[in-house]
Write a protein that holds these residues in place. Sequence first.
Motif, PDB file in Angstrom:
ATOM      1  N   LEU A  44       0.846  -1.187   0.000  1.00 56.79           N
ATOM      2  CA  LEU A  44       0.000   0.000   0.000  1.00 56.79           C
ATOM      3  C   LEU A  44       0.882   1.237   0.000  1.00 56.79           C
ATOM      4  CD1 LEU A  44      -2.284  -1.144   2.936  1.00 56.79           C
ATOM      5  CD2 LEU A  44      -3.031  -1.003   0.567  1.00 56.79           C
ATOM      6  N   VAL A  46       0.254   4.797   1.261  1.00 53.87           N
ATOM      7  CA  VAL A  46      -0.742   5.594   1.986  1.00 53.87           C
ATOM      8  C   VAL A  46      -0.165   6.944   2.383  1.00 53.87           C
ATOM      9  CG1 VAL A  46      -1.954   3.566   2.886  1.00 53.87           C
ATOM     10  CG2 VAL A  46      -0.096   4.564   4.203  1.00 53.87           C
TER      11      VAL A  46
ATOM     12  N   VAL B  33      -5.255   6.612   0.589  1.00 54.36           N
ATOM     13  CA  VAL B  33      -4.574   5.482  -0.040  1.00 54.36           C
ATOM     14  C   VAL B  33      -4.255   5.867  -1.472  1.00 54.36           C
ATOM     15  CG1 VAL B  33      -4.711   3.054  -0.660  1.00 54.36           C
ATOM     16  CG2 VAL B  33      -5.823   3.860   1.421  1.00 54.36           C
TER      17      VAL B  33
END
Lengths: 79, 79
Positions: A44, A46, B33
């Motif tokens: 991810l 983020v 995100v």
Amino acid sequence: MKVRVHVSLKPGVLDPQGRAVHHALEGLGFSGVEDVRVGRLIELDVADGTPDAALDEMCRKLLANMVIENYRIEKLETA
Amino acid sequence: MKVRVHVSLKPGVLDPQGRAVHHALEGLGFSGVEDVRVGRLIELDVADGTPDAALDEMCRKLLANMVIENYRIEKLETA
């Protein structure tokens, strides 16, 4: 911020995909492989201020199936 | 000996699964995100003397698709 989530099956949960890989490795002539388990690796990207609680919630709500899977969150240093 | 193989898509390769996860996270209300990539995490339990070359060959022949994926081998200390 880069975050890696490792999702793996809980011990004792049957892993047909892992068994297939194990069998295929043996078929290719690799001996000495005793066990294979296949999981997921989710990377991810983020926002920097994302709290740990939010990451945890993402895993519990979507990324991992808490009934049969464990997860581990690994934060990577911002390079 | 426990060995972890991290398989991830090469940069630039379209990742529909990652995109679906990204979309789902946004749908659940997680903001911030920026990107999601989904890969595989393969945990092998191999005989202690297994040479690195054999592990490498397993990855190239079976565990990773070298056209679109990268792999990284991580050996875990025998606990």
